[in-house]
Design an enzyme around this catalytic site. Structure first.
Site, short mmCIF file in Angstrom:
data_model
loop_
_atom_site.label_atom_id
_atom_site.label_comp_id
_atom_site.label_asym_id
_atom_site.label_seq_id
_atom_site.Cartn_x
_atom_site.Cartn_y
_atom_site.Cartn_z
N ASP B 187 -33.20 160.93 60.29
CA ASP B 187 -33.68 160.72 59.01
C ASP B 187 -32.60 161.28 57.90
O ASP B 187 -32.49 162.50 57.85
CB ASP B 187 -35.13 161.33 58.81
CG ASP B 187 -35.66 160.88 57.27
OD1 ASP B 187 -34.99 160.09 56.47
OD2 ASP B 187 -36.63 161.46 56.93
N HIS B 360 -39.07 164.37 53.06
CA HIS B 360 -38.09 164.41 53.91
C HIS B 360 -37.43 165.52 53.97
O HIS B 360 -36.94 166.28 52.96
CB HIS B 360 -37.27 163.06 53.54
CG HIS B 360 -37.86 161.66 53.38
ND1 HIS B 360 -37.84 160.88 54.55
CD2 HIS B 360 -38.50 161.11 52.53
CE1 HIS B 360 -38.37 159.64 54.32
NE2 HIS B 360 -38.86 160.01 53.08
#
Lengths: 547, 547
Positions: B187, B360
């Site tokens: 990610d 994130h």
């Protein structure tokens, strides 16, 4: 004495404020703003001039605080209608002059002033005070009116180590505070930001580090009007022995103006025309360009897309995006950064690199101004409501009574009399959209129509009709635009033809020959079908052809 | 073994990656994305399924890493075409199930897994590893393939003090690292951000301070899928004796799902249906709502506009916008904040208040993962190029050789064989636009047409023509839509009629009866006139009516 805000309150852009007393009206700034995503096809947005038209004979002149579009961009449109003198500093007028010429206004009555000057206009005493901003030659304006002294901040920050010129004239603000300020109209743009905005000079450190290590081209994108920033690039180029190439229409023009007027010390021997940029080795040039906001047609965007006529950027080059994206431009800026990186260029941008500082005062600067001016009233201007509100909160924390802080919207005048402020009835304000040179006076309807066209599409029905009997002659034609699924659409076209045929058979039975009634019936029945089948509400345009 | 990225690379959203070997294909995620400003009228954007169609028989199943739309939103469209099992955790499948039902897919083959599980699918060994994210029950996926072990991070952060569940399973990552990871697909969303993203728990402190001092209503807007955030509101409500009202379609649905599946401990006695919210005193309720992105039709936007059926917000109320605006949504969010403030509500938002943290991983977290997994290859996924590039730079700083970091775009497959990676020829990828339930297969043309309609407008010409001679019968009708200045337009209509008349007289002289030729001539001449007079290039639609 009344102050009538006509633009820039509850919004960013198109700043314009009228100050009125028996002796006349003085207008502070005449700015434009840029269209948002709900204004497709629009070039720029102007404030509403209706109030000024209604008081045409009272308008004595216009005062410009600095040369940015959101303070001067409406001037060419205004001067088409009003033949009044315009006051501004040397650079401000220098930037305005070619714009007026573009609009065919040859002999505007432009009157140059400088910080420290005092003038009379329309019965007001005007005084100009030096402030710092992201363009040189910016001033605040103090007006001595029948009701007292009022101060317009213009756009400002307090830069105690400016790149050029003097720090903001805090001593003069202190003197005005001693004299007694009735009302202060203060820039709210950065009022959500705590602390103190750093000096423009800090960008210099980053530039020097970059010039120190760069081996290929350096490309710097900034607002063309940010002469300070451009000058920092020029100084870094001098220190590191690079020439300066310039691209982008407004960058070329503004560099020329700044050089001519003495705001930029860029000798001709260092200047490289954009056609000659490729003749200079990569390691010996820095290129100044427009496009820091990711505008699709600007030079940097074309370089990023590989579509610039002469300039390429790739591995070994460093691109500096020396600006912060204006809300709404984030995606465009990001696209540009991505494309440049894909080409192999190193890209520096905020907040990851210190390549930009703001030109608007943050909270501690606002407090300093309030403590010097000690205004009885504060009117937060230049900003959306959330910014006006934070400016208000800051002022309350400084001890200004809440009832003396007036958050106004465009078109909400205030009258000052006997030292007291009183709100008056709302006047016309709003926006006018400029599309390909024409000013729209039915903006809302047109924008709704354009949005409906793009989001819902359009259905056109052509029916040939016997003008006597109202009977349909052959099946109607149905044409659509902006509909997604051509396969579904084909079925839809057949069903639409059937629906319209049925509608017209029904009206023919009733011998309807009033076409507007026919059209209404077609619209209603077809809208029903389309909404049921596609959940869309396209514009439906029935065309009746008389045979 | 090949990995074929079909969505989510070089962009944010519509994540979908195929992993293929002789034994079959496993698909990791099937996400959608939201339309940008260049896609008027579009509801959502899907990845291109062409590659999967071409390898229809090989597809053995779909693995979902978590329940966010950008990872599961394309599933209903995919399952229309492919009847394969879907693997996901309890909450992920719980969120997916009603979406499938909405699309009329009643018996999807949904197979529940949990972190720690191992399964076989299509000849791959699958293992699911617990990660933290802004939704519970998120997993990373390790695949044991013919060519070696590969790991897909899913969306993750490392939260060592999570609101619920366990911290990310770093021990398992360490064990995989010991085993030897061939490639890691990580990610990249937050890879521009230095440091470590704070724990979700810090938001709790802000919430508690707000609940402590609030005397009126508290309204909290967040993503409906952010079950952690919603749970923090519920816990604060319990601690401060407030009931919990819920509004907004997706918030109501997700709260219901989370309660049913045991992810939210909100007793019925505390739950207030939106119809009953006004029966509870302001000081005794907190309202959960959608609209944190300023979406015009969402509940918070309607509250801000004073158009919500039951809920009002005003002086004394506190509204918490508990999310960060996704790029492109800044203006909408700002509008909502301004409107709520104008109503007198106090509004808390980032970065001014600590009411949101990201889900994130930032750079230091990415480094920890790289140090544990020690992958031979890194493929940065989930992000625009600039984010992929920063992820790459972080990996290089950790000692991964530059040539082992592959920045891929959608449709760029990699083959792994004998421990080495090799790029293959590009496959079909791209996007499909969904408009009112239909999937467009000519997106580009339709979007260009819609933009032209909204920015340039439309001119329709209806000419009645003698089908034998090609002669014009009476003056043509000219109708425009989307043009700005009605006054200029009237003149323009007259000139257009004259131009078209002249065109048709010319063609009649030449006895042209080929209508496509007539239409072409009309388009050309009229476009010339309009471009000269208005600088606009509208869509011109000539309609020939045979008489």
């Amino acid at each position: 004495m009344q102050v009538i805000p006509l633009g820039g309150l509850g919004e960013i852009g198109k700043n314009m404020t009228a100050v009125r007393q028996e002796s006349g009206i003085v207008l502070i700034d005449a700015g434009m703003s840029f269209p948002d995503e709900e204004m497709p096809g629009i070039d720029l947005v102007l404030p509403d001039f209706s109030y000024l038209r209604e008081h045409r004979d009272e308008l004595k002149g216009i005062v410009l605080t600095h040369g940015h579009e959101d303070h001067v961009g409406a001037l060419p449109y205004l001067l088409r209608e009003f033949n009044v003198p315009v006051y501004g500093t040397k650079l401000t007028l220098g930037l305005v002059r070619p714009k007026l010429a573009e609009h065919g206004i040859k002999k505007g009555d432009l009157r140059e002033i400088k910080a420290g000057d005092r003038q009379k206009l329309g019965g007001f005493g005007m005084e100009f005070i030096n402030v710092n901003h992201s363009i040189p030659d910016a001033v605040a304006v103090a007006l001595r009116t029948n009701a007292g002294l009022i101060v317009f901040s213009g756009d400002y920050k307090i830069d105690l180590t400016p790149i050029e010129g003097e720090p903001m004239d805090l001593n003069r603000y202190a003197a005005l505070g001693q004299e007694g300020v009735l009302a202060y109209f203060g820039d709210s743009t950065n009022s959500e930001r705590p602390g103190f905005v750093p000096s423009e000079r800090v960008v210099n450190e980053t530039f020097n580090q970059v010039f120190e290590r760069a081996t290929g081209r350096i490309i710097v994108a900034s607002f063309a009007s940010h002469i300070h920033r451009v000058n920092q690039v020029v100084e870094a180029a001098k220190a590191h022995g690079r020439l300066v190439g310039v691209t982008g229409r407004s960058m070329i023009r503004n560099v020329q103006i700044a050089r001519e007027l003495g705001y930029m010390d860029l000798p001709q021997s260092m200047y490289v025309d954009q056609r000659d940029i490729n003749k200079v080795p990569d390691s010996d040039i820095v290129i100044l360009t427009t496009g820091s906001q990711g505008e699709p047609m600007a030079a940097l965007s074309r370089i990023a897309a590989g579509q610039h006529r002469t300039i390429e950027a790739g591995a070994g080059d460093i691109v500096i995006v020396s600006a912060h994206p204006i809300p709404g431009n984030e995606r465009g800026v990001s696209r540009t950064i991505n494309s440049l990186m894909k080409r192999g260029a190193e890209v520096l941008y905020t907040p990851l690199s210190r390549v930009h500082v703001s030109g608007h005062a943050a909270q501690e600067e606002q407090k300093i101004v309030l403590s010097l001016l000690k205004p009885k009233y504060l009117v937060p201007v230049h900003g959306e409501y959330r910014m006006q509100k934070h400016h208000k909160d800051t002022a309350i924390s400084m001890g200004i009574p809440e009832e003396n802080i007036l958050i106004l919207e465009n078109g909400e005048p205030v009258e000052f009399e006997g030292g007291e402020a009183r709100r008056l009835e709302t006047v016309s304000s709003g926006m006018f959209l400029v599309d390909a040179g024409s000013v729209a006076d039915n903006s809302d309807a047109i924008m709704r129509e354009r949005q409906q066209l793009s989001e819902e599409g359009m259905f056109i029905v052509v029916a040939r009709i016997n003008s006597k009997s109202g009977e349909l002659l052959g099946p109607p034609d149905v044409i659509s635009r902006g509909f997604v699924d051509p396969q579904a659409q084909n079925g839809l076209v057949d069903e639409s033809v059937a629906t319209v045929t049925k509608t017209l058979e029904r009206t023919a039975q009733r011998h309807v020959t009033d076409w507007s009634e026919l059209k209404k019936a077609i619209r209603k029945d077809l809208a029903g079908l389309l909404s049921e089948k596609t959940r869309k509400r396209p514009i439906i345009l029935p065309l009746i052809v008389e045979v």
